[in-house]
Design an enzyme around this catalytic site. Structure first.
Site, PDB file in Angstrom:
ATOM      1  N   HIS A  77     -49.839 -22.078 -19.402  1.00 34.28           N
ATOM      2  CA  HIS A  77     -49.578 -21.775 -17.983  1.00 34.28           C
ATOM      3  C   HIS A  77     -49.235 -23.075 -17.254  1.00 34.28           C
ATOM      4  O   HIS A  77     -50.108 -23.888 -16.954  1.00 34.28           O
ATOM      5  CB  HIS A  77     -50.810 -21.097 -17.354  1.00 34.28           C
ATOM      6  CG  HIS A  77     -50.632 -20.705 -15.915  1.00 34.28           C
ATOM      7  ND1 HIS A  77     -50.931 -19.442 -15.435  1.00 34.28           N
ATOM      8  CD2 HIS A  77     -50.194 -21.393 -14.843  1.00 34.28           C
ATOM      9  CE1 HIS A  77     -50.690 -19.377 -14.145  1.00 34.28           C
ATOM     10  NE2 HIS A  77     -50.242 -20.560 -13.752  1.00 34.28           N
ATOM     11  N   HIS A  79     -45.960 -25.030 -14.486  1.00 39.26           N
ATOM     12  CA  HIS A  79     -44.854 -24.816 -13.529  1.00 39.26           C
ATOM     13  C   HIS A  79     -43.953 -26.034 -13.575  1.00 39.26           C
ATOM     14  O   HIS A  79     -43.902 -26.814 -12.615  1.00 39.26           O
ATOM     15  CB  HIS A  79     -45.407 -24.626 -12.109  1.00 39.26           C
ATOM     16  CG  HIS A  79     -46.237 -23.411 -11.929  1.00 39.26           C
ATOM     17  ND1 HIS A  79     -45.729 -22.228 -11.433  1.00 39.26           N
ATOM     18  CD2 HIS A  79     -47.541 -23.175 -12.178  1.00 39.26           C
ATOM     19  CE1 HIS A  79     -46.685 -21.317 -11.397  1.00 39.26           C
ATOM     20  NE2 HIS A  79     -47.809 -21.859 -11.835  1.00 39.26           N
ATOM     21  N   LYS A  82     -41.480 -26.837 -10.762  1.00 39.91           N
ATOM     22  CA  LYS A  82     -41.996 -27.433  -9.507  1.00 39.91           C
ATOM     23  C   LYS A  82     -42.406 -28.891  -9.696  1.00 39.91           C
ATOM     24  O   LYS A  82     -42.570 -29.624  -8.726  1.00 39.91           O
ATOM     25  CB  LYS A  82     -43.256 -26.687  -9.053  1.00 39.91           C
ATOM     26  CG  LYS A  82     -43.078 -25.259  -8.605  1.00 39.91           C
ATOM     27  CD  LYS A  82     -44.413 -24.738  -8.030  1.00 39.91           C
ATOM     28  CE  LYS A  82     -44.268 -23.359  -7.403  1.00 39.91           C
ATOM     29  NZ  LYS A  82     -44.305 -22.265  -8.381  1.00 39.91           N
ATOM     30  N   HIS A 228     -50.148 -14.010 -11.923  1.00 43.90           N
ATOM     31  CA  HIS A 228     -51.029 -14.867 -11.128  1.00 43.90           C
ATOM     32  C   HIS A 228     -51.855 -13.895 -10.277  1.00 43.90           C
ATOM     33  O   HIS A 228     -51.285 -13.119  -9.508  1.00 43.90           O
ATOM     34  CB  HIS A 228     -50.228 -15.748 -10.164  1.00 43.90           C
ATOM     35  CG  HIS A 228     -49.642 -16.975 -10.774  1.00 43.90           C
ATOM     36  ND1 HIS A 228     -48.615 -16.946 -11.672  1.00 43.90           N
ATOM     37  CD2 HIS A 228     -49.965 -18.288 -10.597  1.00 43.90           C
ATOM     38  CE1 HIS A 228     -48.315 -18.195 -12.014  1.00 43.90           C
ATOM     39  NE2 HIS A 228     -49.118 -19.022 -11.382  1.00 43.90           N
ATOM     40  N   GLU A 231     -55.886 -15.800  -6.609  1.00 36.11           N
ATOM     41  CA  GLU A 231     -56.086 -17.254  -6.482  1.00 36.11           C
ATOM     42  C   GLU A 231     -56.583 -17.525  -5.066  1.00 36.11           C
ATOM     43  O   GLU A 231     -55.882 -18.083  -4.223  1.00 36.11           O
ATOM     44  CB  GLU A 231     -54.769 -17.995  -6.773  1.00 36.11           C
ATOM     45  CG  GLU A 231     -54.967 -19.491  -6.959  1.00 36.11           C
ATOM     46  CD  GLU A 231     -53.689 -20.214  -7.365  1.00 36.11           C
ATOM     47  OE1 GLU A 231     -52.668 -19.547  -7.621  1.00 36.11           O
ATOM     48  OE2 GLU A 231     -53.718 -21.459  -7.423  1.00 36.11           O
ATOM     49  N   ASP A 329     -51.363 -25.786 -15.431  1.00 37.46           N
ATOM     50  CA  ASP A 329     -50.855 -25.314 -14.135  1.00 37.46           C
ATOM     51  C   ASP A 329     -49.911 -26.370 -13.542  1.00 37.46           C
ATOM     52  O   ASP A 329     -49.083 -26.908 -14.251  1.00 37.46           O
ATOM     53  CB  ASP A 329     -52.009 -24.961 -13.194  1.00 37.46           C
ATOM     54  CG  ASP A 329     -51.646 -23.842 -12.221  1.00 37.46           C
ATOM     55  OD1 ASP A 329     -50.576 -23.238 -12.370  1.00 37.46           O
ATOM     56  OD2 ASP A 329     -52.443 -23.565 -11.309  1.00 37.46           O
ATOM     57  N   ASN A 330     -50.093 -26.724 -12.278  1.00 40.22           N
ATOM     58  CA  ASN A 330     -49.115 -27.571 -11.594  1.00 40.22           C
ATOM     59  C   ASN A 330     -49.333 -29.057 -11.867  1.00 40.22           C
ATOM     60  O   ASN A 330     -50.445 -29.486 -12.149  1.00 40.22           O
ATOM     61  CB  ASN A 330     -49.195 -27.313 -10.097  1.00 40.22           C
ATOM     62  CG  ASN A 330     -48.887 -25.870  -9.756  1.00 40.22           C
ATOM     63  OD1 ASN A 330     -49.681 -24.983 -10.055  1.00 40.22           O
ATOM     64  ND2 ASN A 330     -47.739 -25.629  -9.175  1.00 40.22           N
TER      65      ASN A 330
HETATM   66 ZN   LIG Z   1     -49.706 -21.053 -11.826  1.00 42.52          ZN
END
Ligand SMILES: [Zn+2]
Length: 435
Positions: A77, A79, A82, A228, A231, A329-330
Protein backbone atom coordinates in the site's frame (compact mmCIF):
# COMPACT_ATOMS: atom_id res chain seq x y z
CA UNK A 1 32.20 -7.24 6.08
CA UNK A 2 32.17 -9.87 3.33
CA UNK A 3 31.63 -10.00 -0.39
CA UNK A 4 29.17 -12.02 -2.40
CA UNK A 5 30.85 -13.23 -5.61
CA UNK A 6 29.84 -11.50 -8.85
CA UNK A 7 29.46 -14.81 -10.69
CA UNK A 8 29.16 -18.54 -10.11
CA UNK A 9 27.45 -20.54 -7.38
CA UNK A 10 28.27 -19.95 -3.71
CA UNK A 11 27.36 -20.94 -0.16
CA UNK A 12 26.38 -18.75 2.78
CA UNK A 13 26.96 -20.20 6.21
CA UNK A 14 25.71 -19.04 9.64
CA UNK A 15 22.80 -17.06 8.18
CA UNK A 16 20.20 -16.31 10.86
CA UNK A 17 16.73 -17.08 9.53
CA UNK A 18 13.37 -16.51 11.18
CA UNK A 19 11.00 -19.45 11.44
CA UNK A 20 8.13 -17.47 9.88
CA UNK A 21 10.13 -16.65 6.74
CA UNK A 22 11.79 -19.97 5.90
CA UNK A 23 8.88 -22.42 5.90
CA UNK A 24 10.85 -25.42 4.61
CA UNK A 25 13.69 -25.24 7.14
CA UNK A 26 13.56 -27.74 9.97
CA UNK A 27 15.91 -26.50 12.66
CA UNK A 28 16.04 -25.90 16.39
CA UNK A 29 14.67 -22.37 16.66
CA UNK A 30 15.56 -20.21 19.64
CA UNK A 31 13.01 -18.34 21.76
CA UNK A 32 13.14 -15.37 19.34
CA UNK A 33 12.22 -17.69 16.45
CA UNK A 34 15.69 -17.73 14.89
CA UNK A 35 17.93 -20.57 13.72
CA UNK A 36 21.31 -20.61 11.98
CA UNK A 37 21.25 -21.98 8.45
CA UNK A 38 23.43 -22.58 5.42
CA UNK A 39 22.14 -21.40 2.06
CA UNK A 40 23.39 -22.57 -1.34
CA UNK A 41 22.84 -20.24 -4.30
CA UNK A 42 23.20 -21.01 -8.00
CA UNK A 43 21.81 -19.48 -11.20
CA UNK A 44 19.95 -16.74 -9.35
CA UNK A 45 18.03 -19.18 -7.18
CA UNK A 46 18.30 -20.74 -3.75
CA UNK A 47 19.31 -24.35 -4.39
CA UNK A 48 19.15 -25.44 -0.75
CA UNK A 49 18.60 -24.19 2.79
CA UNK A 50 19.67 -26.48 5.62
CA UNK A 51 20.19 -26.09 9.34
CA UNK A 52 23.74 -25.04 10.08
CA UNK A 53 26.04 -27.93 11.03
CA UNK A 54 29.43 -26.58 12.08
CA UNK A 55 31.14 -29.83 11.04
CA UNK A 56 29.77 -29.85 7.54
CA UNK A 57 30.41 -26.36 6.14
CA UNK A 58 31.37 -26.41 2.44
CA UNK A 59 34.85 -25.15 1.63
CA UNK A 60 34.84 -21.49 0.58
CA UNK A 61 31.46 -20.77 2.18
CA UNK A 62 30.86 -17.11 3.08
CA UNK A 63 30.45 -16.89 6.84
CA UNK A 64 27.66 -14.42 7.73
CA UNK A 65 28.53 -14.66 11.41
CA UNK A 66 24.90 -15.03 12.49
CA UNK A 67 23.61 -11.96 10.66
CA UNK A 68 19.87 -11.92 9.96
CA UNK A 69 18.81 -12.73 6.39
CA UNK A 70 15.25 -11.85 5.34
CA UNK A 71 13.47 -12.29 2.02
CA UNK A 72 13.02 -9.08 0.03
CA UNK A 73 10.09 -6.97 1.18
CA UNK A 74 6.62 -6.62 -0.29
CA UNK A 75 5.02 -3.18 0.14
CA UNK A 76 1.29 -3.56 -0.58
CA UNK A 77 0.00 0.00 0.00
CA UNK A 78 1.82 3.09 -1.29
CA UNK A 79 1.09 6.31 -3.22
CA UNK A 80 4.11 6.83 -5.44
CA UNK A 81 2.09 9.14 -7.72
CA UNK A 82 1.90 11.61 -4.79
CA UNK A 83 5.43 11.00 -3.48
CA UNK A 84 7.94 13.80 -2.91
CA UNK A 85 5.66 16.78 -3.67
CA UNK A 86 6.15 18.11 -0.12
CA UNK A 87 8.69 20.88 -1.01
CA UNK A 88 6.19 22.54 -3.38
CA UNK A 89 2.98 21.60 -1.54
CA UNK A 90 3.36 21.03 2.21
CA UNK A 91 0.48 20.22 4.52
CA UNK A 92 -0.31 23.57 6.18
CA UNK A 93 -1.46 22.10 9.52
CA UNK A 94 -0.71 18.35 9.51
CA UNK A 95 -4.40 17.37 9.41
CA UNK A 96 -6.18 14.92 7.12
CA UNK A 97 -8.24 17.71 5.52
CA UNK A 98 -5.08 19.77 5.06
CA UNK A 99 -3.55 16.80 3.23
CA UNK A 100 -6.60 16.21 1.03
CA UNK A 101 -6.90 19.85 -0.03
CA UNK A 102 -3.19 20.40 -0.62
CA UNK A 103 -2.84 17.22 -2.69
CA UNK A 104 -5.96 17.97 -4.75
CA UNK A 105 -4.66 21.43 -5.62
CA UNK A 106 -1.20 20.11 -6.51
CA UNK A 107 -2.66 17.32 -8.66
CA UNK A 108 -4.84 19.71 -10.66
CA UNK A 109 -1.99 22.16 -11.20
CA UNK A 110 1.11 20.02 -11.58
CA UNK A 111 0.61 16.32 -12.31
CA UNK A 112 1.69 16.07 -15.94
CA UNK A 113 2.88 12.71 -17.24
CA UNK A 114 6.51 13.82 -16.90
CA UNK A 115 6.01 15.08 -13.34
CA UNK A 116 4.30 11.85 -12.21
CA UNK A 117 6.79 9.62 -14.04
CA UNK A 118 9.88 11.26 -12.57
CA UNK A 119 8.56 11.18 -9.01
CA UNK A 120 7.41 7.56 -9.37
CA UNK A 121 10.79 6.48 -10.70
CA UNK A 122 12.52 8.30 -7.83
CA UNK A 123 10.31 6.44 -5.33
CA UNK A 124 10.98 3.06 -6.93
CA UNK A 125 14.73 3.62 -6.79
CA UNK A 126 14.39 4.26 -3.03
CA UNK A 127 12.27 1.12 -2.51
CA UNK A 128 14.65 -1.02 -4.58
CA UNK A 129 17.74 0.19 -2.72
CA UNK A 130 16.09 -0.63 0.62
CA UNK A 131 15.33 -4.21 -0.48
CA UNK A 132 11.73 -4.15 -1.78
CA UNK A 133 10.85 -6.62 -4.52
CA UNK A 134 7.13 -5.88 -5.07
CA UNK A 135 5.04 -2.79 -4.52
CA UNK A 136 1.41 -1.78 -5.00
CA UNK A 137 0.66 1.88 -5.51
CA UNK A 138 -2.67 3.64 -5.56
CA UNK A 139 -3.13 6.05 -8.46
CA UNK A 140 -5.32 9.13 -7.97
CA UNK A 141 -7.93 8.55 -10.66
CA UNK A 142 -10.20 11.56 -10.39
CA UNK A 143 -10.88 12.86 -13.93
CA UNK A 144 -8.83 13.80 -15.88
CA UNK A 145 -5.88 12.40 -13.88
CA UNK A 146 -6.67 8.77 -14.75
CA UNK A 147 -5.88 9.50 -18.39
CA UNK A 148 -2.45 10.80 -17.39
CA UNK A 149 -1.35 8.44 -14.62
CA UNK A 150 -2.41 5.00 -15.93
CA UNK A 151 -0.31 5.15 -19.12
CA UNK A 152 2.64 6.40 -17.01
CA UNK A 153 2.16 3.44 -14.66
CA UNK A 154 2.13 0.96 -17.55
CA UNK A 155 5.39 2.35 -18.94
CA UNK A 156 7.11 2.39 -15.55
CA UNK A 157 5.93 -1.12 -14.70
CA UNK A 158 7.68 -2.39 -17.86
CA UNK A 159 10.82 -0.39 -17.13
CA UNK A 160 11.03 -1.87 -13.63
CA UNK A 161 10.06 -5.46 -14.47
CA UNK A 162 12.57 -7.87 -12.93
CA UNK A 163 13.57 -5.37 -10.26
CA UNK A 164 10.25 -4.37 -8.69
CA UNK A 165 6.97 -6.11 -9.47
CA UNK A 166 4.66 -3.10 -9.67
CA UNK A 167 0.87 -3.14 -9.21
CA UNK A 168 -1.62 -0.27 -9.21
CA UNK A 169 -5.09 0.35 -7.83
CA UNK A 170 -7.25 3.30 -8.84
CA UNK A 171 -8.11 5.78 -6.09
CA UNK A 172 -11.14 8.05 -5.85
CA UNK A 173 -13.74 8.96 -3.28
CA UNK A 174 -16.64 6.52 -3.55
CA UNK A 175 -18.98 9.40 -4.43
CA UNK A 176 -17.26 9.31 -7.86
CA UNK A 177 -19.01 5.97 -8.47
CA UNK A 178 -22.34 7.84 -8.79
CA UNK A 179 -21.30 8.76 -12.33
CA UNK A 180 -21.96 5.22 -13.50
CA UNK A 181 -20.77 5.62 -17.09
CA UNK A 182 -17.51 7.23 -16.10
CA UNK A 183 -16.86 4.62 -13.39
CA UNK A 184 -17.51 1.77 -15.82
CA UNK A 185 -14.98 3.36 -18.20
CA UNK A 186 -12.48 3.60 -15.36
CA UNK A 187 -13.03 -0.07 -14.40
CA UNK A 188 -12.38 -1.05 -18.02
CA UNK A 189 -9.21 1.05 -18.10
CA UNK A 190 -8.01 -0.56 -14.86
CA UNK A 191 -8.77 -4.02 -16.25
CA UNK A 192 -6.87 -3.22 -19.46
CA UNK A 193 -3.84 -2.35 -17.31
CA UNK A 194 -4.28 -5.52 -15.18
CA UNK A 195 -4.81 -3.25 -12.20
CA UNK A 196 -6.92 -3.38 -9.06
CA UNK A 197 -10.20 -1.53 -8.47
CA UNK A 198 -9.95 0.83 -5.51
CA UNK A 199 -12.07 3.51 -3.83
CA UNK A 200 -12.12 5.48 -0.58
CA UNK A 201 -15.23 4.74 1.50
CA UNK A 202 -17.00 7.21 3.80
CA UNK A 203 -20.32 7.09 5.62
CA UNK A 204 -22.41 8.50 2.78
CA UNK A 205 -26.20 7.95 2.91
CA UNK A 206 -26.02 5.82 -0.26
CA UNK A 207 -22.81 3.94 0.74
CA UNK A 208 -24.38 0.46 0.40
CA UNK A 209 -25.67 1.21 -3.09
CA UNK A 210 -22.31 2.63 -4.15
CA UNK A 211 -20.47 -0.40 -2.75
CA UNK A 212 -22.76 -2.67 -4.76
CA UNK A 213 -21.75 -0.79 -7.90
CA UNK A 214 -18.06 -1.18 -7.04
CA UNK A 215 -18.50 -4.92 -6.50
CA UNK A 216 -20.56 -5.25 -9.69
CA UNK A 217 -17.80 -3.64 -11.76
CA UNK A 218 -15.12 -5.77 -10.07
CA UNK A 219 -17.08 -8.94 -10.84
CA UNK A 220 -17.82 -7.85 -14.40
CA UNK A 221 -14.17 -7.10 -15.19
CA UNK A 222 -12.54 -9.80 -13.02
CA UNK A 223 -10.77 -7.31 -10.74
CA UNK A 224 -9.47 -7.58 -7.19
CA UNK A 225 -10.49 -4.80 -4.80
CA UNK A 226 -8.49 -2.41 -2.62
CA UNK A 227 -10.26 0.02 -0.27
CA UNK A 228 -9.19 2.97 1.87
CA UNK A 229 -11.66 2.76 4.78
CA UNK A 230 -12.38 4.72 7.94
CA UNK A 231 -9.18 6.77 8.06
CA UNK A 232 -10.65 8.84 10.89
CA UNK A 233 -11.22 8.86 14.66
CA UNK A 234 -15.00 9.23 14.13
CA UNK A 235 -16.56 6.20 15.84
CA UNK A 236 -19.57 6.34 13.54
CA UNK A 237 -17.29 5.41 10.61
CA UNK A 238 -18.12 1.73 10.00
CA UNK A 239 -17.39 1.32 6.32
CA UNK A 240 -15.11 -1.68 7.02
CA UNK A 241 -18.22 -3.54 8.20
CA UNK A 242 -20.19 -2.29 5.18
CA UNK A 243 -17.47 -3.59 2.82
CA UNK A 244 -17.55 -7.01 4.50
CA UNK A 245 -21.35 -7.14 4.23
CA UNK A 246 -21.23 -6.08 0.58
CA UNK A 247 -18.61 -8.77 -0.18
CA UNK A 248 -20.85 -11.40 1.40
CA UNK A 249 -24.10 -10.43 -0.28
CA UNK A 250 -22.42 -9.98 -3.67
CA UNK A 251 -20.73 -13.39 -3.34
CA UNK A 252 -17.41 -11.80 -4.30
CA UNK A 253 -14.63 -14.31 -4.93
CA UNK A 254 -11.64 -12.06 -5.70
CA UNK A 255 -9.12 -10.67 -3.20
CA UNK A 256 -10.16 -7.69 -1.09
CA UNK A 257 -7.58 -5.60 0.73
CA UNK A 258 -8.77 -2.87 3.11
CA UNK A 259 -6.40 -0.17 4.35
CA UNK A 260 -6.44 1.99 7.50
CA UNK A 261 -9.66 1.08 9.45
CA UNK A 262 -8.53 3.56 12.14
CA UNK A 263 -11.97 4.24 13.66
CA UNK A 264 -12.35 0.55 14.57
CA UNK A 265 -9.85 1.07 17.40
CA UNK A 266 -12.21 3.70 18.92
CA UNK A 267 -15.40 1.65 18.83
CA UNK A 268 -17.01 -0.34 21.67
CA UNK A 269 -15.83 -3.96 21.99
CA UNK A 270 -19.14 -5.55 21.00
CA UNK A 271 -19.31 -3.55 17.76
CA UNK A 272 -15.68 -4.43 17.05
CA UNK A 273 -16.31 -8.15 17.53
CA UNK A 274 -19.31 -8.10 15.21
CA UNK A 275 -17.32 -6.26 12.52
CA UNK A 276 -14.32 -8.60 12.81
CA UNK A 277 -16.55 -11.69 12.54
CA UNK A 278 -17.91 -10.30 9.27
CA UNK A 279 -14.44 -9.32 8.00
CA UNK A 280 -13.19 -12.88 8.65
CA UNK A 281 -16.25 -14.46 7.07
CA UNK A 282 -15.93 -12.29 3.95
CA UNK A 283 -12.21 -13.20 3.71
CA UNK A 284 -11.05 -9.59 3.74
CA UNK A 285 -7.38 -8.80 4.31
CA UNK A 286 -6.31 -5.66 6.17
CA UNK A 287 -3.25 -3.44 5.86
CA UNK A 288 -2.31 -0.95 8.55
CA UNK A 289 -0.24 2.11 7.71
CA UNK A 290 1.31 2.87 11.08
CA UNK A 291 3.59 5.79 10.21
CA UNK A 292 0.95 7.74 8.27
CA UNK A 293 -1.70 7.00 10.91
CA UNK A 294 0.57 8.21 13.70
CA UNK A 295 1.19 11.43 11.75
CA UNK A 296 -2.39 12.31 10.73
CA UNK A 297 -4.66 10.76 13.35
CA UNK A 298 -5.40 12.71 16.55
CA UNK A 299 -3.69 15.78 15.10
CA UNK A 300 -5.03 18.64 17.23
CA UNK A 301 -5.61 22.16 15.93
CA UNK A 302 -5.21 23.57 19.47
CA UNK A 303 -1.65 22.18 19.64
CA UNK A 304 -2.46 19.79 22.45
CA UNK A 305 -0.81 16.37 22.55
CA UNK A 306 -2.13 13.37 20.57
CA UNK A 307 -3.49 10.59 22.82
CA UNK A 308 -3.92 7.60 20.55
CA UNK A 309 -1.74 5.86 18.02
CA UNK A 310 -4.12 5.88 15.08
CA UNK A 311 -3.60 2.24 14.07
CA UNK A 312 -6.25 -0.44 13.71
CA UNK A 313 -6.71 -3.67 15.69
CA UNK A 314 -4.19 -5.92 13.96
CA UNK A 315 -3.71 -8.32 16.88
CA UNK A 316 -7.44 -8.98 17.19
CA UNK A 317 -7.70 -9.47 13.42
CA UNK A 318 -4.77 -11.87 13.30
CA UNK A 319 -6.22 -13.90 16.18
CA UNK A 320 -9.29 -14.45 13.98
CA UNK A 321 -7.25 -15.60 10.99
CA UNK A 322 -7.68 -12.35 9.06
CA UNK A 323 -4.53 -11.77 6.92
CA UNK A 324 -2.83 -8.57 8.13
CA UNK A 325 0.05 -6.52 6.72
CA UNK A 326 1.77 -3.21 7.33
CA UNK A 327 2.95 -0.94 4.53
CA UNK A 328 4.55 2.42 3.73
CA UNK A 329 1.55 4.49 2.53
CA UNK A 330 2.61 8.06 1.69
CA UNK A 331 6.13 9.42 1.38
CA UNK A 332 7.07 13.11 1.57
CA UNK A 333 3.68 14.41 0.56
CA UNK A 334 0.90 16.25 2.44
CA UNK A 335 -0.39 12.97 3.97
CA UNK A 336 3.01 12.18 5.50
CA UNK A 337 5.92 14.58 5.55
CA UNK A 338 8.55 11.84 5.84
CA UNK A 339 9.32 8.29 4.69
CA UNK A 340 11.49 6.64 2.04
CA UNK A 341 9.67 3.36 1.16
CA UNK A 342 12.01 1.50 3.50
CA UNK A 343 10.08 -1.54 4.71
CA UNK A 344 12.59 -2.17 7.48
CA UNK A 345 11.65 1.28 8.83
CA UNK A 346 7.97 0.36 8.51
CA UNK A 347 8.57 -2.90 10.40
CA UNK A 348 10.64 -1.13 13.06
CA UNK A 349 7.95 1.53 13.55
CA UNK A 350 5.19 -1.08 13.52
CA UNK A 351 7.03 -3.03 16.22
CA UNK A 352 6.93 0.05 18.42
CA UNK A 353 3.49 1.42 17.51
CA UNK A 354 1.64 -1.90 17.19
CA UNK A 355 3.71 -4.06 19.57
CA UNK A 356 5.00 -6.66 17.11
CA UNK A 357 7.15 -8.06 19.94
CA UNK A 358 7.22 -10.14 23.14
CA UNK A 359 6.71 -12.46 21.34
CA UNK A 360 7.59 -11.54 17.73
CA UNK A 361 5.74 -14.66 16.60
CA UNK A 362 5.10 -14.57 12.86
CA UNK A 363 4.79 -10.76 12.54
CA UNK A 364 7.72 -10.60 10.04
CA UNK A 365 5.24 -12.08 7.55
CA UNK A 366 3.35 -8.76 7.70
CA UNK A 367 6.02 -7.15 5.45
CA UNK A 368 6.81 -10.22 3.33
CA UNK A 369 4.70 -13.31 2.62
CA UNK A 370 1.28 -12.01 3.77
CA UNK A 371 1.28 -8.93 1.48
CA UNK A 372 2.67 -11.19 -1.29
CA UNK A 373 -0.43 -13.39 -0.97
CA UNK A 374 -2.70 -10.34 -0.95
CA UNK A 375 -1.03 -9.28 -4.22
CA UNK A 376 -1.15 -12.84 -5.67
CA UNK A 377 2.64 -13.05 -5.97
CA UNK A 378 3.63 -16.69 -5.63
CA UNK A 379 7.00 -17.34 -4.04
CA UNK A 380 7.54 -13.72 -2.95
CA UNK A 381 8.34 -12.95 0.68
CA UNK A 382 9.79 -16.31 1.71
CA UNK A 383 13.16 -18.03 1.61
CA UNK A 384 12.86 -21.51 0.14
CA UNK A 385 14.83 -24.01 -1.91
CA UNK A 386 13.92 -23.49 -5.55
CA UNK A 387 12.85 -19.88 -4.93
CA UNK A 388 14.52 -16.71 -6.18
CA UNK A 389 17.73 -15.69 -4.38
CA UNK A 390 16.21 -12.30 -3.48
CA UNK A 391 17.09 -11.40 0.10
CA UNK A 392 18.55 -8.82 2.43
CA UNK A 393 21.54 -9.44 4.71
CA UNK A 394 21.45 -7.19 7.77
CA UNK A 395 24.12 -6.33 10.34
CA UNK A 396 21.80 -7.23 13.20
CA UNK A 397 22.01 -10.72 14.70
CA UNK A 398 18.87 -10.50 16.85
CA UNK A 399 15.76 -8.31 17.12
CA UNK A 400 17.28 -5.63 19.31
CA UNK A 401 20.28 -5.21 17.00
CA UNK A 402 18.14 -5.31 13.86
CA UNK A 403 15.57 -2.76 15.04
CA UNK A 404 17.81 -0.28 16.86
CA UNK A 405 19.76 1.10 13.89
CA UNK A 406 18.67 2.18 10.39
CA UNK A 407 20.73 -0.69 8.90
CA UNK A 408 21.91 1.69 6.18
CA UNK A 409 24.71 -0.74 5.32
CA UNK A 410 22.43 -3.73 4.71
CA UNK A 411 23.29 -5.86 1.67
CA UNK A 412 20.51 -6.42 -0.87
CA UNK A 413 20.88 -9.52 -3.04
CA UNK A 414 18.77 -9.93 -6.16
CA UNK A 415 18.90 -13.08 -8.25
CA UNK A 416 21.93 -14.09 -6.21
CA UNK A 417 23.96 -10.90 -6.77
CA UNK A 418 24.60 -7.83 -4.62
CA UNK A 419 22.87 -4.76 -6.03
CA UNK A 420 24.29 -1.27 -5.93
CA UNK A 421 22.30 0.41 -3.16
CA UNK A 422 22.40 4.05 -4.18
CA UNK A 423 19.56 6.25 -2.95
CA UNK A 424 18.61 9.00 -5.41
CA UNK A 425 19.59 12.55 -4.48
CA UNK A 426 16.66 14.83 -3.57
CA UNK A 427 18.25 17.53 -5.75
CA UNK A 428 17.23 15.49 -8.81
CA UNK A 429 13.66 16.66 -8.25
CA UNK A 430 14.47 20.32 -7.53
CA UNK A 431 13.32 21.56 -10.95
CA UNK A 432 9.88 19.98 -10.32
CA UNK A 433 9.56 21.75 -6.98
CA UNK A 434 9.76 25.35 -8.25
CA UNK A 435 6.61 27.23 -7.16
ZN1 LIG B 1 -3.23 5.13 1.30
Amino acid sequence: MFEIPASGPYHLTNARLHSSLAPGLSAAYDSDGFALADIAIADGRISSIVANRQSNTPAGAINLGGRIVMPCFVDCHTHIDKGHIWPRKPNPDGTFMGALNATGADRAARWSADDVARRMDFSLRCAYAHGTRALRTHLDSVAPQEEISWPVFETIREKWRGRIELQAACLLGIEGVRDKKWFERLAKRVAAAKGVLGVVTYMLPDLEELLDQVFAQAIKHGLDLDFHADETDDISAISLKKIAEAALWNGFEGNILVGHCCSLARQPDLDVLDTLDKVAKARLAVVSLPMCNLYLQDRRSDKTTPRWRGVTLLHEMKARGIPVAVASDNTRDPFYAYGDLDMLEVYRMATRILHFDHPVGDWPQAVTSTPAQMMRLDGFGTLAAGGAADFVVFRGRNWTELLSRPESDRIVVREGRTIERRLPDYAELDDLMVE
